[in-house]
Enzyme design. Structure first.
Site, PDB file in Angstrom:
ATOM      1  N   CYS A  79     -16.106 -36.743  23.344  1.00  0.00           N
ATOM      2  CA  CYS A  79     -16.697 -35.400  23.383  1.00  0.00           C
ATOM      3  C   CYS A  79     -16.250 -34.584  24.590  1.00  0.00           C
ATOM      4  CB  CYS A  79     -18.215 -35.487  23.323  1.00  0.00           C
ATOM      5  SG  CYS A  79     -18.987 -36.442  24.651  1.00  0.00           S
ATOM      6  N   HIS A 115     -23.548 -35.440  26.925  1.00  0.00           N
ATOM      7  CA  HIS A 115     -22.780 -34.834  25.842  1.00  0.00           C
ATOM      8  C   HIS A 115     -22.343 -33.448  26.311  1.00  0.00           C
ATOM      9  CE1 HIS A 115     -21.124 -34.334  21.940  1.00  0.00           C
ATOM     10  NE2 HIS A 115     -21.985 -33.419  21.529  1.00  0.00           N
ATOM     11  N   ASP A 171     -20.123 -27.329  18.018  1.00  0.00           N
ATOM     12  CA  ASP A 171     -19.741 -28.678  18.434  1.00  0.00           C
ATOM     13  C   ASP A 171     -18.487 -29.088  17.679  1.00  0.00           C
ATOM     14  OD1 ASP A 171     -19.455 -31.421  18.912  1.00  0.00           O
ATOM     15  OD2 ASP A 171     -21.605 -31.669  19.222  1.00  0.00           O
TER      16      ASP A 171
END
Length: 628
Positions: free
Chosen positions: A284, A311, A328
């Protein structure tokens, strides 16, 4: 080493007895693990997001400083005890802590100023968050220094995205014309269906960029294939970064070891988006880093979003909607801010957005449980956070034109209003994480909150009519319980009895949608259940319509069963009757998905595949009842 010789241990000793005992026990555990097994990589690394670390050490004055004095060094998401560090120095600090701990266990500890085990619980009112006095400000000094470093580092990093030469390099890799053409086409389609639609071409361009980035450009890394033999590898701790690694921001290098040919495969965790344009891979951190750059290349206003629970993602400003959209790239998800709290089950605390013009605390956008979040925000003082962000923004914006300052202030006011009204989760925000292997997602606790199994039981109306009739539409992602006054149930997961590794996939390029098994899983299962014995009924007739599609070696097994009987189901979109289950007290319709040859090919087995313009329901169940 006496405590007077160690400023960190001296500071630790100033905490109340229980706080000291709890923190010192964990510090000794970390130290003793290394002393017992100095070559074991797992003991030399502490994840900052680890619950024990974040709750028992991070808020305690002197605790983290003790780790630094032992020789631990701070990296992006971990504290690491490097191979070059002195084990003897670690032993001295460890013995100093142990000596103080033994004194207190013996009851001979010197009285110290009392300190609570944690800050007083805040007032659960968003507009009146807790204010901490100067008396306990010292309790937060260490954590606030660390938090300030995080704010400053991210605020500085996002300026990299504005470099013209870097943007040009990225522009040469992005199919800008194709993405804009697809965005225009999608906008025209949307307006043909609804002439009053307010979203503009920029919004559709954001969706197209997300899709392209996820499906065509960037690649997720669970473990690298061996560069020597092509076999699977296992993570075996970390390696020392080279000068070139450090040049590109990779202070951490993972060792992906091949057990077949014993080859060491290096995986540098690059933090420089220019290098990521070449490697096009990572997790990520790399995804959000490179994707935010791509947004800026296309002229989209974008912010890099950092989450203290480990995250990162992006926000893009929608001028047509006058608000920031959650994006995202790992999940190809847009405008699903509650995905992490509701879907993944994250316990959020601090979520901060960074752009070239501002820093904003956006935590409240990503939670519908504000009171719970406030109770977790114990690491730093709220007043300090507000003042620090204001100071950073004042410095950053001092050269901006007045008109731009007014624009940013207007947006911030809109955001604050949004934050004050928590919204309920909507379809698409209930599922667990799809990026990463199943084991990795489970280890991080992000595979998804456990959704309660749904069992359909005839209502008063359905019992009176002796009829149950259910539709599911994959395009609209909703059930219609026709027999109960056309009751709508939003979200496929809110009507299933069993959901094992399933998710809903939208293919914007092919304009198709379907249910499939999650990436990283070898099989998946989904089932719907109807129970009627509890209301004094039994099955009189049963009809089911469903369908699935398979590609190459994909396989879908459909079946209907009760406690006594099982029968295979036709999946050809026709409404078929099944007399084998008459007189049953309950019914289950189940589908199992797998690939007979390759577990990685999750798209080879699909349920309810339909065009995004399709109107027909994908699943239909009709049951008539008789008295038991």
């Amino acid at each position: 080493m006496a405590s007077s010789e160690s400023s960190a241990v001296s500071e630790l000793c100033q905490n109340g007895r229980q706080v000291f005992m709890d923190a010192s026990q964990l510090l000794l555990t970390y130290a003793d693990n290394i002393l017992r097994s100095p070559n074991e990589e797992k003991y030399r690394s502490i994840r900052i997001g680890n619950t024990a670390f974040s709750t028992r050490l991070l808020p305690v004055p002197g605790a983290v400083e003790c780790l630094f004095e032992m020789g631990f060094e701070e990296e992006e998401t971990h504290l690491v005890f490097p191979k070059k560090a002195s084990v003897e120095k670690l032993r001295k600090v460890r013995d100093c802590i142990a000596s103080e701990r033994n004194k207190r266990l013996a009851g001979s500890d010197t009285p110290v100023p009392a300190a609570p085990s944690s800050p007083l619980p805040p007032n659960p009112n968003l507009s009146t968050r807790p204010q901490h006095t100067a008396e306990n400000a010292s309790n937060f000094m260490a954590s606030e220094m660390r938090f300030f470093q995080t704010l400053q580092t991210n605020a500085q990093h996002v300026l990299v995205y504005e470099r013209s030469e870097l943007q040009q390099k990225a522009r040469e890799l992005i199919p800008v014309s194709d993405l804009k053409a697809k965005a225009q086409e999608r906008m025209q389609q949307a307006r043909s269906l609804d002439p009053e639609v307010t979203v503009n071409e920029e919004d559709f361009l954001t969706l197209e960029l997300l899709r392209w980035f996820k499906e065509d450009f960037f690649h997720w890394v669970n473990s690298l294939p061996c560069s020597q033999c092509g076999g699977d590898t296992d993570s075996k701790g970390s390696l020392s970064p080279t000068g070139d690694d450090i040049r590109w921001g990779a202070n951490r290098v993972e060792n992906h070891y091949c057990n077949k040919c014993n080859h060491i495969n290096r995986f540098p965790r690059y933090n420089n988006p220019e290098k990521l344009l070449e490697t096009r891979r990572g997790r990520c951190g790399e995804w959000a880093n490179c994707f935010t750059l791509c947004c800026r290349v296309l002229g989209l206003e974008a912010r890099y979003v950092w989450d203290a629970t480990d995250h990162v993602w992006t926000e893009v400003f929608s001028s047509s909607q006058n608000r920031w959209l959650h994006c995202d790239p790992c999940e190809n998800a847009c405008d699903k801010p509650l995905l992490y709290e509701v879907g993944w089950g994250k316990k959020l605390s601090y979520v901060i957005a960074f752009s070239k013009d501002e820093v904003v605390d956006v935590t409240w956008r990503y939670s519908c449980k504000h009171e719970d979040v406030i109770l977790r925000r114990k690491d730093i003082r709220e007043s300090w956070l507000r003042e620090t962000i204001t100071s950073l923004n004042k410095t950053r914006q001092q050269t901006l034109p007045e008109q731009r300052k007014k624009e940013l202030l207007g947006r911030l006011i809109v955001e604050i209003v949004e934050f004050m009204s928590p919204k309920p989760a909507k379809p698409g925000e209930f599922g667990g994480r799809i990026s990463g292997s199943q084991i990795w997602r489970e280890a991080r606790g992000e595979a998804g909150a456990k959704v309660q199994s749904v069992v359909f039981v005839p209502t008063i109306k359905e019992k009176a009519d002796k009829r149950f009739h259910l539709h599911y539409n994959i395009v609209e992602d909703q059930y219609t319980r026709v027999s109960n006054g056309n009751e709508i149930i939003a979200g496929w997961e809110n009507g299933v009895w069993i959901n094992e590794s399933m998710f809903r996939k939208v293919e914007n390029d092919w304009k198709m949608v379907y249910l499939a098994r999650r990436e990283g899983t070898s099989s998946a299962r989904i089932a719907w259940k109807i129970e009627c014995a509890s209301v004094g009924l039994r099955v009189d007739s049963l009809s089911v319509r469903t369908h699935s599609e398979t590609f190459e070696n994909g396989k879908v097994n459909w079946k209907l069963y009760s406690t006594e009987t099982q029968v295979e189901v036709k999946a050809d979109k026709s409404l078929c009757s099944y007399t084998e289950l008459l007189d049953a007290s309950e019914l289950v319709l189940e589908a199992e998905l797998c690939d007979k040859e390759d577990a990685s090919e999750w798209q080879h087995a699909q349920l309810f595949r339909e065009s995004l313009t399709a109107k027909e329901s994908s699943l239909e169940i009709v049951v008539t009842f008789k008295d038991a």
